[in-house]
Design an enzyme around this catalytic site. Structure first.
Site, PDB file in Angstrom:
ATOM      1  N   ARG A 196     116.971  53.574  24.026  1.00 40.21           N
ATOM      2  CA  ARG A 196     115.541  53.783  23.850  1.00 40.21           C
ATOM      3  C   ARG A 196     114.871  52.423  23.799  1.00 40.21           C
ATOM      4  O   ARG A 196     115.463  51.438  23.342  1.00 40.21           O
ATOM      5  CB  ARG A 196     115.233  54.550  22.554  1.00 40.21           C
ATOM      6  CG  ARG A 196     115.579  56.034  22.599  1.00 40.21           C
ATOM      7  CD  ARG A 196     114.651  56.789  23.551  1.00 40.21           C
ATOM      8  NE  ARG A 196     114.908  58.213  23.568  1.00 40.21           N
ATOM      9  CZ  ARG A 196     115.718  58.837  24.408  1.00 40.21           C
ATOM     10  NH1 ARG A 196     116.392  58.114  25.307  1.00 40.21           N
ATOM     11  NH2 ARG A 196     115.884  60.137  24.362  1.00 40.21           N
TER      12      ARG A 196
ATOM     13  N   HIS B 194     113.489  55.881  34.067  1.00 38.07           N
ATOM     14  CA  HIS B 194     114.186  56.809  33.171  1.00 38.07           C
ATOM     15  C   HIS B 194     115.033  57.804  33.981  1.00 38.07           C
ATOM     16  O   HIS B 194     114.994  59.012  33.745  1.00 38.07           O
ATOM     17  CB  HIS B 194     113.176  57.555  32.294  1.00 38.07           C
ATOM     18  CG  HIS B 194     113.729  57.915  30.946  1.00 38.07           C
ATOM     19  ND1 HIS B 194     112.977  57.935  29.811  1.00 38.07           N
ATOM     20  CD2 HIS B 194     114.981  58.274  30.554  1.00 38.07           C
ATOM     21  CE1 HIS B 194     113.718  58.289  28.785  1.00 38.07           C
ATOM     22  NE2 HIS B 194     114.943  58.496  29.205  1.00 38.07           N
TER      23      HIS B 194
END
Length: 376
Positions: free
Chosen positions: A291, A338
């Site tokens: 993250r 992502h």
């Protein structure tokens, strides 16, 4: 029964409808219990009807991708899904009606929060099967769902992330992006032994931060290569995972490539900052598929601008970055949108896992993946 959707939104294709079956004519749902309490099949009359289930994710067409390749039909044979369609909200009259009969929630990305009010509207609910990392994360008050069986697809979703990380580790060892850039600039033969003398994956050192599900997958995949692998995770015995465990500062000093796989917790936010980055040797590569919050992006930007380090970021803070963010213009940085997690055909792996878990539930067995209601 009508498709369970908001009245002001277009109807979703009934991808879970069973050909030749009228869901409204089905009898009472099958009762099922975990195997520690014994298996109870059929309704009071012994009729083996399908349990009622709701598929809840947003956008609704996500379900068409997850349950492609015949998986939607497989699921529809196991459970009765009102209208064969997908729910993307809980606050409509149709949703409340469907929740009253639901025994299983099948959830995915974009599922609205599961509040005590939602649980109160679903008195027959027995299980949540999530096509993502954690079913408990959907619960606003996990302690109120302790009686539920919660299952997730975190393990099958960890595989493509680990594959992405390992691919980037190997490409970093070859300095593939730098070689591609140089090749475009010169547009002629390059002497590999001269230009790329600093590259290679023989006996390079890779540092893995975090023995999470993805981190452990990375460790297993890296066994096939001639690499020295270090692990920093104070909560695991690295020896049992077949690698050398080291403090974070030692890992940063010794590694040619560092790949981040720690969860976001108060102690990991900003865990990799200017002090840690300064320990990396010149030409080292940092890879982040965890993250964005675990990395100090400003500190990384300063190192990248100086040309000392390279980086691969599949996650950022915010995600995506605003168009004017300076990281877009750093040449020694690879930014991907992502994509490390399940995409395209990999979504069907999640769908297969969900179908397998629902199959176990319908048979009166525990899910293969069982998490607790307070697991966050």
């Amino acid at each position: 029964m009508e498709a369970v959707q908001a009245p002001d939104r277009p109807q979703t294709t009934a991808i879970f409808a069973v050909a030749g079956t009228d869901d409204r004519s089905a009898g009472s749902p099958r009762r099922f219990h975990d195997e520690t309490q014994g298996v109870e099949r059929g309704d009071a009359s012994g009729t083996p009807d399908r349990p009622r289930a709701l598929v809840v994710m947003s956008p609704p067409h996500l379900a068409e991708l997850i349950f492609a390749g015949g998986l939607a039909a497989d699921l529809a044979l196991l459970v009765e899904i009102p209208g064969g369609a997908v729910l993307d909200r809980f606050d409509s009259p149709a949703a409340e009606s469907a929740l009253a009969e639901a025994q299983i929630l099948i959830t995915g990305w974009g599922c609205p929060p599961i509040t005590p009010q939602v649980l109160g509207a679903a008195p027959r609910l027995r299980a949540i099967v999530h096509a993502g990392g954690s079913a408990a994360q959907l619960l606003t008050e996990p302690e109120g769902a302790r009686a539920l069986l919660l299952s997730n697809a975190g393990e099958p979703n960890a595989l493509p992330v680990a594959e992405y990380a390992v691919a980037m580790i190997l490409l970093a060892g070859k300095d593939a992006t730098g070689a591609e850039r140089l090749y475009r600039e010169r547009r002629t033969h390059l002497d590999r032994e001269i230009e790329f003398a600093h590259t290679g994956n023989f006996r390079r050192t890779v540092g893995v931060v975090g023995a999470s599900r993805v981190g452990r997958r990375v460790l297993r995949l890296l066994r096939e290569f001639d690499l020295e692998v270090l692990l920093h995770d104070p909560y695991v015995d690295a020896g049992q995972l077949g690698v050398e465990g080291v403090p974070l500062d030692e890992l940063m000093r010794r590694s040619d490539v560092v790949t981040l796989h720690q969860p976001v917790t108060p102690e990991t936010i900003g865990m990799i900052g200017s002090d840690e980055l300064a320990l990396l040797r010149d030409g080292a590569t940092l890879i982040n598929t965890a993250r964005g919050e675990v990395l100090d992006q400003d500190a990384l930007l300063a190192e990248l601008r100086g040309g000392r380090l390279r980086a691969v970021l599949d996650v950022t803070t915010p995600d995506p970055l605003p168009p004017e963010h300076p990281l877009w213009d750093v040449p020694n940085l690879t930014l991907t949108p992502h994509i490390a997690g399940s995409t395209g055909s990999e979504l069907r792996r999640l769908g297969q896992h969900v179908v397998d878990e629902v199959t176990r539930l319908v048979a009166g067995r525990l899910p293969l993946v069982l998490e607790h209601g307070d697991q966050r």
